[in-house]
Design a protein around this motif. Structure first.
Motif, PDB file in Angstrom:
ATOM      1  N   MET A   1       0.853  -1.171   0.000  1.00 18.28           N
ATOM      2  CA  MET A   1       0.000   0.000   0.000  1.00 18.28           C
ATOM      3  C   MET A   1       0.902   1.239   0.000  1.00 18.28           C
ATOM      4  O   MET A   1       1.747   1.383   0.868  1.00 18.28           O
ATOM      5  CB  MET A   1      -0.879  -0.049   1.241  1.00 18.28           C
ATOM      6  N   PRO A   2       0.715   2.115  -0.961  1.00 19.46           N
ATOM      7  CA  PRO A   2       1.552   3.332  -1.000  1.00 19.46           C
ATOM      8  C   PRO A   2       1.158   4.317   0.094  1.00 19.46           C
ATOM      9  O   PRO A   2       0.010   4.324   0.543  1.00 19.46           O
ATOM     10  CB  PRO A   2       1.253   3.909  -2.384  1.00 19.46           C
ATOM     11  N   PRO A   3       2.109   5.127   0.539  1.00 16.80           N
ATOM     12  CA  PRO A   3       1.767   6.136   1.547  1.00 16.80           C
ATOM     13  C   PRO A   3       0.859   7.215   0.968  1.00 16.80           C
ATOM     14  O   PRO A   3       0.758   7.388  -0.247  1.00 16.80           O
ATOM     15  CB  PRO A   3       3.112   6.699   1.972  1.00 16.80           C
ATOM     16  N   LEU A   4       0.221   7.956   1.833  1.00 12.18           N
ATOM     17  CA  LEU A   4      -0.791   8.936   1.440  1.00 12.18           C
ATOM     18  C   LEU A   4      -0.256  10.117   0.618  1.00 12.18           C
ATOM     19  O   LEU A   4      -0.866  10.467  -0.392  1.00 12.18           O
ATOM     20  CB  LEU A   4      -1.505   9.434   2.696  1.00 12.18           C
ATOM     21  N   PRO A   5       0.853  10.768   0.988  1.00 11.08           N
ATOM     22  CA  PRO A   5       1.295  11.949   0.228  1.00 11.08           C
ATOM     23  C   PRO A   5       1.527  11.715  -1.271  1.00 11.08           C
ATOM     24  O   PRO A   5       1.107  12.543  -2.078  1.00 11.08           O
ATOM     25  CB  PRO A   5       2.577  12.382   0.935  1.00 11.08           C
ATOM     26  N   PRO A   6       2.150  10.600  -1.686  1.00  8.31           N
ATOM     27  CA  PRO A   6       2.299  10.414  -3.140  1.00  8.31           C
ATOM     28  C   PRO A   6       0.970  10.272  -3.876  1.00  8.31           C
ATOM     29  O   PRO A   6       0.840  10.724  -5.013  1.00  8.31           O
ATOM     30  CB  PRO A   6       3.118   9.129  -3.255  1.00  8.31           C
ATOM     31  N   ILE A   7      -0.016   9.667  -3.235  1.00  8.58           N
ATOM     32  CA  ILE A   7      -1.329   9.522  -3.879  1.00  8.58           C
ATOM     33  C   ILE A   7      -1.934  10.900  -4.114  1.00  8.58           C
ATOM     34  O   ILE A   7      -2.420  11.209  -5.214  1.00  8.58           O
ATOM     35  CB  ILE A   7      -2.273   8.669  -3.015  1.00  8.58           C
ATOM     36  N   VAL A   8      -1.897  11.748  -3.080  1.00  9.05           N
ATOM     37  CA  VAL A   8      -2.443  13.093  -3.202  1.00  9.05           C
ATOM     38  C   VAL A   8      -1.640  13.898  -4.217  1.00  9.05           C
ATOM     39  O   VAL A   8      -2.208  14.595  -5.064  1.00  9.05           O
ATOM     40  CB  VAL A   8      -2.468  13.801  -1.826  1.00  9.05           C
ATOM     41  N   GLY A   9      -0.318  13.797  -4.152  1.00  5.22           N
ATOM     42  CA  GLY A   9       0.538  14.541  -5.076  1.00  5.22           C
ATOM     43  C   GLY A   9       0.291  14.154  -6.528  1.00  5.22           C
ATOM     44  O   GLY A   9       0.194  15.024  -7.402  1.00  5.22           O
ATOM     45  N   ASN A  10       0.177  12.880  -6.802  1.00  3.23           N
ATOM     46  CA  ASN A  10      -0.079  12.425  -8.166  1.00  3.23           C
ATOM     47  C   ASN A  10      -1.452  12.889  -8.654  1.00  3.23           C
ATOM     48  O   ASN A  10      -1.623  13.250  -9.816  1.00  3.23           O
ATOM     49  CB  ASN A  10       0.020  10.903  -8.255  1.00  3.23           C
ATOM     50  N   SER A  11      -2.434  12.886  -7.756  1.00  5.83           N
ATOM     51  CA  SER A  11      -3.774  13.346  -8.133  1.00  5.83           C
ATOM     52  C   SER A  11      -3.768  14.834  -8.462  1.00  5.83           C
ATOM     53  O   SER A  11      -4.409  15.275  -9.412  1.00  5.83           O
ATOM     54  CB  SER A  11      -4.763  13.068  -7.006  1.00  5.83           C
ATOM     55  N   VAL A  12      -3.045  15.610  -7.663  1.00  4.83           N
ATOM     56  CA  VAL A  12      -2.964  17.056  -7.914  1.00  4.83           C
ATOM     57  C   VAL A  12      -2.227  17.318  -9.230  1.00  4.83           C
ATOM     58  O   VAL A  12      -2.650  18.161 -10.029  1.00  4.83           O
ATOM     59  CB  VAL A  12      -2.263  17.780  -6.731  1.00  4.83           C
ATOM     60  N   ASP A  13      -1.128  16.598  -9.457  1.00  3.72           N
ATOM     61  CA  ASP A  13      -0.380  16.768 -10.705  1.00  3.72           C
ATOM     62  C   ASP A  13      -1.226  16.412 -11.916  1.00  3.72           C
ATOM     63  O   ASP A  13      -1.143  17.068 -12.954  1.00  3.72           O
ATOM     64  CB  ASP A  13       0.885  15.909 -10.701  1.00  3.72           C
ATOM     65  N   ALA A  14      -2.048  15.372 -11.790  1.00  4.61           N
ATOM     66  CA  ALA A  14      -2.884  14.943 -12.912  1.00  4.61           C
ATOM     67  C   ALA A  14      -4.105  15.849 -13.077  1.00  4.61           C
ATOM     68  O   ALA A  14      -4.754  15.826 -14.113  1.00  4.61           O
ATOM     69  CB  ALA A  14      -3.346  13.506 -12.701  1.00  4.61           C
TER      70      ALA A  14
ATOM     71  N   ILE B   1      -9.233   7.630  -4.070  1.00  3.05           N
ATOM     72  CA  ILE B   1     -10.054   7.844  -2.873  1.00  3.05           C
ATOM     73  C   ILE B   1     -10.091   6.578  -2.025  1.00  3.05           C
ATOM     74  O   ILE B   1      -9.931   6.638  -0.799  1.00  3.05           O
ATOM     75  CB  ILE B   1     -11.479   8.287  -3.263  1.00  3.05           C
ATOM     76  N   SER B   2     -10.276   5.428  -2.661  1.00  5.62           N
ATOM     77  CA  SER B   2     -10.352   4.184  -1.891  1.00  5.62           C
ATOM     78  C   SER B   2      -9.022   3.879  -1.208  1.00  5.62           C
ATOM     79  O   SER B   2      -9.009   3.415  -0.061  1.00  5.62           O
ATOM     80  CB  SER B   2     -10.780   3.018  -2.780  1.00  5.62           C
ATOM     81  N   GLN B   3      -7.898   4.153  -1.861  1.00  4.33           N
ATOM     82  CA  GLN B   3      -6.597   3.939  -1.233  1.00  4.33           C
ATOM     83  C   GLN B   3      -6.425   4.857  -0.027  1.00  4.33           C
ATOM     84  O   GLN B   3      -5.921   4.430   1.020  1.00  4.33           O
ATOM     85  CB  GLN B   3      -5.464   4.176  -2.226  1.00  4.33           C
ATOM     86  N   MET B   4      -6.839   6.115  -0.155  1.00  2.51           N
ATOM     87  CA  MET B   4      -6.722   7.049   0.962  1.00  2.51           C
ATOM     88  C   MET B   4      -7.603   6.626   2.139  1.00  2.51           C
ATOM     89  O   MET B   4      -7.189   6.708   3.293  1.00  2.51           O
ATOM     90  CB  MET B   4      -7.077   8.468   0.510  1.00  2.51           C
ATOM     91  N   VAL B   5      -8.822   6.148   1.848  1.00  2.00           N
ATOM     92  CA  VAL B   5      -9.726   5.709   2.907  1.00  2.00           C
ATOM     93  C   VAL B   5      -9.139   4.504   3.641  1.00  2.00           C
ATOM     94  O   VAL B   5      -9.159   4.448   4.873  1.00  2.00           O
ATOM     95  CB  VAL B   5     -11.122   5.379   2.335  1.00  2.00           C
ATOM     96  N   VAL B   6      -8.587   3.561   2.910  1.00  2.00           N
ATOM     97  CA  VAL B   6      -7.986   2.372   3.528  1.00  2.00           C
ATOM     98  C   VAL B   6      -6.817   2.771   4.418  1.00  2.00           C
ATOM     99  O   VAL B   6      -6.678   2.284   5.546  1.00  2.00           O
ATOM    100  CB  VAL B   6      -7.546   1.353   2.451  1.00  2.00           C
ATOM    101  N   ILE B   7      -5.964   3.665   3.940  1.00  2.00           N
ATOM    102  CA  ILE B   7      -4.811   4.112   4.725  1.00  2.00           C
ATOM    103  C   ILE B   7      -5.268   4.819   5.998  1.00  2.00           C
ATOM    104  O   ILE B   7      -4.772   4.550   7.093  1.00  2.00           O
ATOM    105  CB  ILE B   7      -3.901   5.029   3.887  1.00  2.00           C
TER     106      ILE B   7
END
Length: 59
Positions: free
Chosen positions: A1-14, A22-28
């Motif tokens: 499971m990847p950490p939260l900041p890269p998920i948010v960062g990639n979403s903002v960049d995209a 969203i589901s990955q963030m909720v699980v974390i």
């Protein structure tokens, strides 16, 4: 499971956030919350004698 900041960062960049993000963030966040609640409810945690950490007699 990847950490939260890269998920948010990639979403903002995209420029968009996906359901998968969203589901990955909720699980974390749920896992972190469950860990914290479990640790708080555990109370005093000690280690067996001759092991590093607090022993039962130290409590």
């Amino acid at each position: 499971m990847p950490p939260l900041p890269p998920i948010v960062g990639n979403s903002v960049d995209a420029g968009k956030i996906t359901g998968s993000d969203i589901s990955q963030m909720v699980v974390i966040l749920c896992g972190t919350g469950a860990t914290l609640v479990g640790r708080i409810e555990a109370g005093n945690v000690y280690t067996p004698d001759l092991m590093p950490g607090p022993n039962k007699t130290d409590m």
